[in-house]
Design a protein around this motif. Sequence first.
Motif, PDB file in Angstrom:
ATOM      1  N   TRP A   1      39.664  48.523 -50.678  1.00 47.99           N
ATOM      2  CA  TRP A   1      40.143  47.760 -49.373  1.00 47.99           C
ATOM      3  C   TRP A   1      41.365  47.254 -49.280  1.00 47.99           C
ATOM      4  CZ3 TRP A   1      42.272  43.046 -48.703  1.00 47.99           C
ATOM      5  CH2 TRP A   1      42.335  42.178 -49.893  1.00 47.99           C
ATOM      6  N   ARG A   2      42.138  47.453 -50.384  1.00 48.19           N
ATOM      7  CA  ARG A   2      43.444  47.194 -50.690  1.00 48.19           C
ATOM      8  C   ARG A   2      44.193  48.471 -50.329  1.00 48.19           C
ATOM      9  NH1 ARG A   2      43.792  42.325 -54.343  1.00 48.19           N
ATOM     10  NH2 ARG A   2      41.438  41.901 -55.086  1.00 48.19           N
ATOM     11  N   ASP A   3      43.898  49.514 -50.372  1.00 45.55           N
ATOM     12  CA  ASP A   3      44.347  51.037 -50.326  1.00 45.55           C
ATOM     13  C   ASP A   3      44.706  51.124 -48.833  1.00 45.55           C
ATOM     14  OD1 ASP A   3      43.764  53.941 -51.744  1.00 45.55           O
ATOM     15  OD2 ASP A   3      45.298  53.032 -50.512  1.00 45.55           O
ATOM     16  N   ARG A   4      46.150  51.146 -48.522  1.00 45.27           N
ATOM     17  CA  ARG A   4      46.353  51.451 -46.963  1.00 45.27           C
ATOM     18  C   ARG A   4      46.104  52.830 -46.719  1.00 45.27           C
ATOM     19  NH1 ARG A   4      52.826  51.593 -46.329  1.00 45.27           N
ATOM     20  NH2 ARG A   4      52.072  52.426 -44.082  1.00 45.27           N
ATOM     21  N   ALA A   5      46.028  53.854 -47.407  1.00 42.50           N
ATOM     22  CA  ALA A   5      45.574  55.061 -47.157  1.00 42.50           C
ATOM     23  C   ALA A   5      44.319  55.257 -46.741  1.00 42.50           C
ATOM     24  CB  ALA A   5      45.978  55.963 -48.526  1.00 42.50           C
TER      25      ALA A   5
ATOM     26  N   TYR B   1      36.839  39.614 -48.483  1.00 43.72           N
ATOM     27  CA  TYR B   1      37.699  39.888 -49.533  1.00 43.72           C
ATOM     28  C   TYR B   1      39.284  39.287 -49.414  1.00 43.72           C
ATOM     29  CZ  TYR B   1      33.886  43.182 -50.828  1.00 43.72           C
ATOM     30  OH  TYR B   1      32.734  43.296 -51.278  1.00 43.72           O
ATOM     31  N   TYR B   2      39.692  38.756 -50.502  1.00 43.02           N
ATOM     32  CA  TYR B   2      40.939  38.274 -50.300  1.00 43.02           C
ATOM     33  C   TYR B   2      41.874  38.566 -51.395  1.00 43.02           C
ATOM     34  CZ  TYR B   2      38.710  35.215 -46.857  1.00 43.02           C
ATOM     35  OH  TYR B   2      37.911  34.754 -45.857  1.00 43.02           O
ATOM     36  N   GLY B   3      43.160  38.872 -51.206  1.00 41.40           N
ATOM     37  CA  GLY B   3      44.103  38.873 -52.137  1.00 41.40           C
ATOM     38  C   GLY B   3      44.380  37.587 -52.854  1.00 41.40           C
ATOM     39  N   ASP B   4      44.679  37.639 -54.214  1.00 41.92           N
ATOM     40  CA  ASP B   4      44.988  36.667 -55.054  1.00 41.92           C
ATOM     41  C   ASP B   4      45.833  35.796 -54.690  1.00 41.92           C
ATOM     42  OD1 ASP B   4      44.452  38.323 -58.101  1.00 41.92           O
ATOM     43  OD2 ASP B   4      42.978  37.670 -56.756  1.00 41.92           O
ATOM     44  N   SER B   5      46.739  35.957 -54.020  1.00 37.25           N
ATOM     45  CA  SER B   5      47.992  35.077 -53.508  1.00 37.25           C
ATOM     46  C   SER B   5      47.400  34.479 -52.227  1.00 37.25           C
ATOM     47  CB  SER B   5      49.282  35.883 -53.148  1.00 37.25           C
ATOM     48  OG  SER B   5      48.592  37.043 -52.026  1.00 37.25           O
ATOM     49  N   VAL B   6      46.348  34.820 -51.548  1.00 41.31           N
ATOM     50  CA  VAL B   6      46.104  33.947 -50.476  1.00 41.31           C
ATOM     51  C   VAL B   6      44.664  33.333 -50.572  1.00 41.31           C
ATOM     52  CG1 VAL B   6      47.412  35.582 -48.918  1.00 41.31           C
ATOM     53  CG2 VAL B   6      44.694  35.992 -49.220  1.00 41.31           C
ATOM     54  N   LYS B   7      44.132  33.696 -51.545  1.00 38.03           N
ATOM     55  CA  LYS B   7      42.768  33.156 -51.765  1.00 38.03           C
ATOM     56  C   LYS B   7      42.519  31.615 -51.669  1.00 38.03           C
ATOM     57  CE  LYS B   7      40.497  35.730 -54.369  1.00 38.03           C
ATOM     58  NZ  LYS B   7      40.138  36.505 -55.629  1.00 38.03           N
ATOM     59  N   GLY B   8      41.679  31.014 -50.908  1.00 40.01           N
ATOM     60  CA  GLY B   8      41.693  29.630 -50.957  1.00 40.01           C
ATOM     61  C   GLY B   8      42.416  29.167 -49.784  1.00 40.01           C
ATOM     62  N   ARG B   9      43.399  29.782 -49.234  1.00 34.21           N
ATOM     63  CA  ARG B   9      44.302  29.307 -47.916  1.00 34.21           C
ATOM     64  C   ARG B   9      44.051  30.023 -46.713  1.00 34.21           C
ATOM     65  NH1 ARG B   9      49.647  30.430 -48.261  1.00 34.21           N
ATOM     66  NH2 ARG B   9      49.309  32.216 -49.786  1.00 34.21           N
ATOM     67  N   PHE B  10      43.420  31.691 -46.849  1.00 34.21           N
ATOM     68  CA  PHE B  10      43.230  32.170 -45.542  1.00 34.21           C
ATOM     69  C   PHE B  10      41.753  32.491 -45.459  1.00 34.21           C
ATOM     70  CE2 PHE B  10      47.538  34.885 -45.531  1.00 34.21           C
ATOM     71  CZ  PHE B  10      48.402  33.748 -45.463  1.00 34.21           C
ATOM     72  N   THR B  11      41.444  32.691 -44.326  1.00 36.25           N
ATOM     73  CA  THR B  11      39.952  32.671 -43.981  1.00 36.25           C
ATOM     74  C   THR B  11      40.090  34.001 -42.790  1.00 36.25           C
ATOM     75  OG1 THR B  11      39.366  30.658 -44.385  1.00 36.25           O
ATOM     76  CG2 THR B  11      37.961  31.923 -43.260  1.00 36.25           C
ATOM     77  N   ILE B  12      39.288  34.987 -42.998  1.00 37.87           N
ATOM     78  CA  ILE B  12      39.059  35.970 -42.306  1.00 37.87           C
ATOM     79  C   ILE B  12      37.523  35.724 -41.677  1.00 37.87           C
ATOM     80  CG2 ILE B  12      37.917  37.714 -44.001  1.00 37.87           C
ATOM     81  CD1 ILE B  12      39.348  40.006 -42.253  1.00 37.87           C
ATOM     82  N   SER B  13      37.590  36.127 -40.278  1.00 38.25           N
ATOM     83  CA  SER B  13      36.293  36.173 -39.618  1.00 38.25           C
ATOM     84  C   SER B  13      36.288  37.094 -38.546  1.00 38.25           C
ATOM     85  CB  SER B  13      36.024  34.650 -39.031  1.00 38.25           C
ATOM     86  OG  SER B  13      37.135  34.400 -38.148  1.00 38.25           O
ATOM     87  N   ARG B  14      34.963  37.478 -38.266  1.00 36.95           N
ATOM     88  CA  ARG B  14      34.855  38.560 -37.076  1.00 36.95           C
ATOM     89  C   ARG B  14      33.875  38.064 -36.034  1.00 36.95           C
ATOM     90  NH1 ARG B  14      31.727  42.755 -39.980  1.00 36.95           N
ATOM     91  NH2 ARG B  14      30.142  41.659 -39.417  1.00 36.95           N
ATOM     92  N   ASP B  15      34.168  38.301 -34.682  1.00 37.28           N
ATOM     93  CA  ASP B  15      33.400  38.150 -33.544  1.00 37.28           C
ATOM     94  C   ASP B  15      32.923  39.509 -33.064  1.00 37.28           C
ATOM     95  OD1 ASP B  15      32.335  37.314 -30.868  1.00 37.28           O
ATOM     96  OD2 ASP B  15      33.491  35.473 -30.918  1.00 37.28           O
ATOM     97  N   ASN B  16      31.776  39.942 -33.149  1.00 42.02           N
ATOM     98  CA  ASN B  16      31.481  41.267 -32.744  1.00 42.02           C
ATOM     99  C   ASN B  16      31.477  41.386 -31.110  1.00 42.02           C
ATOM    100  OD1 ASN B  16      31.600  41.920 -35.382  1.00 42.02           O
ATOM    101  ND2 ASN B  16      29.649  42.899 -35.195  1.00 42.02           N
ATOM    102  N   ALA B  17      31.107  40.239 -30.545  1.00 46.03           N
ATOM    103  CA  ALA B  17      31.008  40.327 -29.202  1.00 46.03           C
ATOM    104  C   ALA B  17      32.164  40.365 -28.571  1.00 46.03           C
ATOM    105  CB  ALA B  17      30.154  38.668 -28.768  1.00 46.03           C
ATOM    106  N   LYS B  18      33.205  39.672 -29.074  1.00 43.17           N
ATOM    107  CA  LYS B  18      34.577  39.550 -28.344  1.00 43.17           C
ATOM    108  C   LYS B  18      35.249  41.071 -29.115  1.00 43.17           C
ATOM    109  CE  LYS B  18      34.892  34.724 -27.517  1.00 43.17           C
ATOM    110  NZ  LYS B  18      35.676  33.759 -27.720  1.00 43.17           N
ATOM    111  N   ASN B  19      34.819  41.553 -30.102  1.00 42.61           N
ATOM    112  CA  ASN B  19      35.494  42.596 -30.742  1.00 42.61           C
ATOM    113  C   ASN B  19      36.931  42.269 -31.219  1.00 42.61           C
ATOM    114  OD1 ASN B  19      33.794  44.731 -30.358  1.00 42.61           O
ATOM    115  ND2 ASN B  19      34.871  45.902 -29.601  1.00 42.61           N
TER     116      ASN B  19
END
Length: 128
Positions: free
Chosen positions: A109-113, A58-76
Amino acid sequence: VQLQAFGGGLVQAGGSLRLSCEVSGIDLDNYVIGWFRQAPGKEREGVSCIRNRSGTTYYGDSVKGRFTISRDNAKNTVDLQMNSLKPEDTAVYYCAAMNWFFGNFDYAWRDRAQYKYWGQGTQVTVSS
């Protein structure tokens, strides 16, 4: 539990940075990891997140298309690749972990609380 965010720095507009969040003490299979940012005088805002089982991003509108999130479970680790950076991306960036939520996830996901664990921030400064 510990989350450590690093990789920030000073970059010119149009440049790229890659942030990394190293996670220990929890199983990434059970946690959503989110990236937030906070600029001076502004509220902390959700930038991106990646869900634990599906890997849906998921991405915020201001970063969509510019930012990419990824996960490596093996490296945590959970990385945030930031391209085409703009001066308005300047902020302290934080990673956080959430293992349950209430409400519609598109908003949750956008709610810090709703995040249980937080890492220290890493400063990103984009010069014009």
